[in-house]
Design a protein around this motif. Sequence first.
Motif, PDB file in Angstrom:
ATOM      1  N   TRP A 178       0.815  -1.212   0.000  1.00 28.72           N
ATOM      2  CA  TRP A 178       0.000   0.000   0.000  1.00 28.72           C
ATOM      3  C   TRP A 178       0.850   1.264   0.000  1.00 28.72           C
ATOM      4  O   TRP A 178       0.462   2.288  -0.574  1.00 28.72           O
ATOM      5  N   GLU A 179       2.037   1.182   0.629  1.00 24.24           N
ATOM      6  CA  GLU A 179       2.892   2.383   0.692  1.00 24.24           C
ATOM      7  C   GLU A 179       3.290   2.821  -0.722  1.00 24.24           C
ATOM      8  O   GLU A 179       3.343   4.016  -1.014  1.00 24.24           O
ATOM      9  N   ASP A 180       3.576   1.854  -1.584  1.00 23.83           N
ATOM     10  CA  ASP A 180       3.904   2.192  -2.974  1.00 23.83           C
ATOM     11  C   ASP A 180       2.639   2.604  -3.737  1.00 23.83           C
ATOM     12  O   ASP A 180       2.681   3.458  -4.624  1.00 23.83           O
ATOM     13  N   GLY A 181       1.516   1.999  -3.368  1.00 25.63           N
ATOM     14  CA  GLY A 181       0.237   2.334  -4.003  1.00 25.63           C
ATOM     15  C   GLY A 181      -0.161   3.774  -3.725  1.00 25.63           C
ATOM     16  O   GLY A 181      -0.785   4.434  -4.568  1.00 25.63           O
ATOM     17  N   GLU A 182       0.212   4.281  -2.565  1.00 25.57           N
ATOM     18  CA  GLU A 182      -0.109   5.668  -2.233  1.00 25.57           C
ATOM     19  C   GLU A 182       0.572   6.615  -3.228  1.00 25.57           C
ATOM     20  O   GLU A 182      -0.011   7.609  -3.654  1.00 25.57           O
TER      21      GLU A 182
ATOM     22  N   THR B 246       2.271  12.465 -12.914  1.00 25.00           N
ATOM     23  CA  THR B 246       3.158  12.659 -14.065  1.00 25.00           C
ATOM     24  C   THR B 246       3.324  11.369 -14.870  1.00 25.00           C
ATOM     25  O   THR B 246       2.958  10.293 -14.424  1.00 25.00           O
ATOM     26  N   GLY B 247       3.895  11.526 -16.048  1.00 21.97           N
ATOM     27  CA  GLY B 247       4.237  10.375 -16.875  1.00 21.97           C
ATOM     28  C   GLY B 247       3.488  10.316 -18.193  1.00 21.97           C
ATOM     29  O   GLY B 247       3.876   9.569 -19.076  1.00 21.97           O
ATOM     30  N   GLY B 248       2.437  11.119 -18.319  1.00 19.66           N
ATOM     31  CA  GLY B 248       1.625  11.012 -19.537  1.00 19.66           C
ATOM     32  C   GLY B 248       1.708  12.200 -20.466  1.00 19.66           C
ATOM     33  O   GLY B 248       0.990  12.264 -21.459  1.00 19.66           O
TER      34      GLY B 248
ATOM     35  N   GLY C  61      10.907   8.922 -15.896  1.00 20.32           N
ATOM     36  CA  GLY C  61      10.545   9.497 -14.600  1.00 20.32           C
ATOM     37  C   GLY C  61       9.364   8.799 -13.964  1.00 20.32           C
ATOM     38  O   GLY C  61       8.837   7.836 -14.524  1.00 20.32           O
ATOM     39  N   PRO C  62       8.941   9.260 -12.800  1.00 18.09           N
ATOM     40  CA  PRO C  62       7.840   8.585 -12.119  1.00 18.09           C
ATOM     41  C   PRO C  62       6.527   8.698 -12.895  1.00 18.09           C
ATOM     42  O   PRO C  62       6.245   9.714 -13.521  1.00 18.09           O
ATOM     43  N   ARG C  63       5.775   7.622 -12.880  1.00 23.61           N
ATOM     44  CA  ARG C  63       4.513   7.549 -13.580  1.00 23.61           C
ATOM     45  C   ARG C  63       3.441   7.203 -12.551  1.00 23.61           C
ATOM     46  O   ARG C  63       3.652   6.308 -11.732  1.00 23.61           O
ATOM     47  N   GLY C  64       2.353   7.896 -12.567  1.00 20.09           N
ATOM     48  CA  GLY C  64       1.320   7.600 -11.571  1.00 20.09           C
ATOM     49  C   GLY C  64      -0.067   7.554 -12.158  1.00 20.09           C
ATOM     50  O   GLY C  64      -0.282   7.901 -13.310  1.00 20.09           O
ATOM     51  N   GLY C  65      -1.018   7.119 -11.349  1.00 19.19           N
ATOM     52  CA  GLY C  65      -2.399   6.976 -11.794  1.00 19.19           C
ATOM     53  C   GLY C  65      -3.230   8.223 -11.578  1.00 19.19           C
ATOM     54  O   GLY C  65      -4.360   8.305 -12.064  1.00 19.19           O
ATOM     55  N   ASN C  66      -2.666   9.199 -10.798  1.00 25.58           N
ATOM     56  CA  ASN C  66      -3.373  10.457 -10.573  1.00 25.58           C
ATOM     57  C   ASN C  66      -4.777  10.221 -10.013  1.00 25.58           C
ATOM     58  O   ASN C  66      -5.697  10.975 -10.317  1.00 25.58           O
ATOM     59  N   CYS C  67      -4.933   9.194  -9.207  1.00 27.00           N
ATOM     60  CA  CYS C  67      -6.259   8.832  -8.691  1.00 27.00           C
ATOM     61  C   CYS C  67      -6.895   9.996  -7.922  1.00 27.00           C
ATOM     62  O   CYS C  67      -8.111  10.200  -7.983  1.00 27.00           O
ATOM     63  N   TYR C  68      -6.046  10.738  -7.194  1.00 25.66           N
ATOM     64  CA  TYR C  68      -6.587  11.848  -6.396  1.00 25.66           C
ATOM     65  C   TYR C  68      -7.180  12.967  -7.248  1.00 25.66           C
ATOM     66  O   TYR C  68      -7.940  13.792  -6.751  1.00 25.66           O
ATOM     67  N   ALA C  69      -6.841  13.000  -8.522  1.00 24.12           N
ATOM     68  CA  ALA C  69      -7.437  14.023  -9.388  1.00 24.12           C
ATOM     69  C   ALA C  69      -8.949  13.818  -9.490  1.00 24.12           C
ATOM     70  O   ALA C  69      -9.703  14.752  -9.732  1.00 24.12           O
ATOM     71  N   CYS C  70      -9.385  12.588  -9.285  1.00 21.89           N
ATOM     72  CA  CYS C  70     -10.809  12.264  -9.448  1.00 21.89           C
ATOM     73  C   CYS C  70     -11.474  11.685  -8.201  1.00 21.89           C
ATOM     74  O   CYS C  70     -12.691  11.624  -8.133  1.00 21.89           O
ATOM     75  N   HIS C  71     -10.669  11.189  -7.260  1.00 24.38           N
ATOM     76  CA  HIS C  71     -11.246  10.475  -6.110  1.00 24.38           C
ATOM     77  C   HIS C  71     -10.738  10.986  -4.773  1.00 24.38           C
ATOM     78  O   HIS C  71      -9.538  11.219  -4.619  1.00 24.38           O
ATOM     79  N   GLN C  72     -11.611  11.038  -3.798  1.00 27.29           N
ATOM     80  CA  GLN C  72     -11.177  11.155  -2.408  1.00 27.29           C
ATOM     81  C   GLN C  72     -10.754   9.747  -1.980  1.00 27.29           C
ATOM     82  O   GLN C  72     -11.403   8.766  -2.331  1.00 27.29           O
TER      83      GLN C  72
ATOM     84  N   HIS D 214      -4.976  -1.739 -19.329  1.00 30.74           N
ATOM     85  CA  HIS D 214      -5.298  -1.961 -20.744  1.00 30.74           C
ATOM     86  C   HIS D 214      -4.409  -1.100 -21.641  1.00 30.74           C
ATOM     87  O   HIS D 214      -3.894  -1.558 -22.654  1.00 30.74           O
ATOM     88  N   ASN D 215      -4.232   0.156 -21.257  1.00 23.42           N
ATOM     89  CA  ASN D 215      -3.420   1.078 -22.058  1.00 23.42           C
ATOM     90  C   ASN D 215      -1.936   1.005 -21.699  1.00 23.42           C
ATOM     91  O   ASN D 215      -1.150   1.846 -22.157  1.00 23.42           O
ATOM     92  N   LYS D 216      -1.593   0.048 -20.862  1.00 26.13           N
ATOM     93  CA  LYS D 216      -0.198  -0.153 -20.428  1.00 26.13           C
ATOM     94  C   LYS D 216       0.390   1.119 -19.824  1.00 26.13           C
ATOM     95  O   LYS D 216       1.568   1.411 -19.977  1.00 26.13           O
ATOM     96  N   PHE D 217      -0.460   1.880 -19.159  1.00 31.94           N
ATOM     97  CA  PHE D 217       0.029   3.101 -18.525  1.00 31.94           C
ATOM     98  C   PHE D 217       0.613   2.802 -17.155  1.00 31.94           C
ATOM     99  O   PHE D 217       1.646   3.338 -16.778  1.00 31.94           O
ATOM    100  N   LEU D 218      -0.052   1.925 -16.411  1.00 27.23           N
ATOM    101  CA  LEU D 218       0.503   1.472 -15.132  1.00 27.23           C
ATOM    102  C   LEU D 218       0.912   0.011 -15.289  1.00 27.23           C
ATOM    103  O   LEU D 218       0.279  -0.752 -16.026  1.00 27.23           O
ATOM    104  N   SER D 219       1.967  -0.366 -14.571  1.00 32.61           N
ATOM    105  CA  SER D 219       2.439  -1.758 -14.625  1.00 32.61           C
ATOM    106  C   SER D 219       1.560  -2.627 -13.728  1.00 32.61           C
ATOM    107  O   SER D 219       0.818  -2.125 -12.877  1.00 32.61           O
ATOM    108  N   GLU D 220       1.703  -3.943 -13.913  1.00 33.54           N
ATOM    109  CA  GLU D 220       0.964  -4.888 -13.065  1.00 33.54           C
ATOM    110  C   GLU D 220       1.272  -4.607 -11.592  1.00 33.54           C
ATOM    111  O   GLU D 220       0.374  -4.569 -10.754  1.00 33.54           O
TER     112      GLU D 220
END
Length: 208
Positions: free
Chosen positions: A98-102, A109-111, A119-130, A183-189
């Motif tokens: 979870w620490e890495d998931g945070e 960044t990354g897109g 460089g670091p690539r992230g899901g930017n989840c906080y842009a849309c979710h609390q 699906h878009n291979k933006f985040l790794s497994e």
Amino acid sequence: MNGTFKLLLASVALCAAVSPGGLWAESGGVAPGVVDAYVKGTWKTPAEGWQARIDQDETQRICSLSRNQPSKADFAAILAREKASVVMPADGNVLGKWEDGEKVAQIGTGGQFSDSATGPRGGNCYACHQMARRELSYGTLGPSLEDYGKIRKFAAAEATATYTKIYNAQSILPCSNMPRFGHNKFLSEQQIKDVTAYLFDPASPVNK
Ligand code: HEC
């Protein structure tokens, strides 16, 4: 935010510009092909590996044309196609650290062209979710994910469904506004496992 998503935004903005508030059918005679060619023309020299992200796949094409309101038949077809494309972890474990998931949830960044390819690539989840209560800044396009694992009693089946959702949001809800990260291979497994753990680990601040 991935390229397909940005392209979708660009297409929507452009469509609104040629026809305020209108649908394709009311677009003042501008055929979708013309708009498509224009958008493509703004990407004259895509970076290496970007072409596939600029070309819409069949699912995104239908979502754009229907303004995310696919017909019943298209809805079913998208669901079947996107479900079939999901690749689950070979080791059967959907939970990482979870620490890495945070970090995956926080980093946006990354897109973009200006971002480093390594460089670091992230899901930017906080842009849309609390998510975690301690995080003060978040978007509200998506539902709050506070206490996500706790509410689901940390059930293994729920964690698997969540991995699937993050891998490909449209395998659960066709024409969802949420990017298809795996699906878009933006985040790794591993990144998807880590962010699933961020939602499901009892020790994660999401569940505190
Ligand atoms: C561009 C906005 C956006 C981003 C970025 C985004 N999501 Fe979402 N997400 C949504 C929307 C909108 C929904 C609700 C529609 C749906 O279920 O697809 C959603 C739904 C979900 C759900 C299902 C919620 C439920 O109660 O069923 C989960 C889990 C989720 N997102 C996790 C994530 C994670 C983890 C990330 C980052 C890796 C992320 N999202 C990034 C927009 C986004």
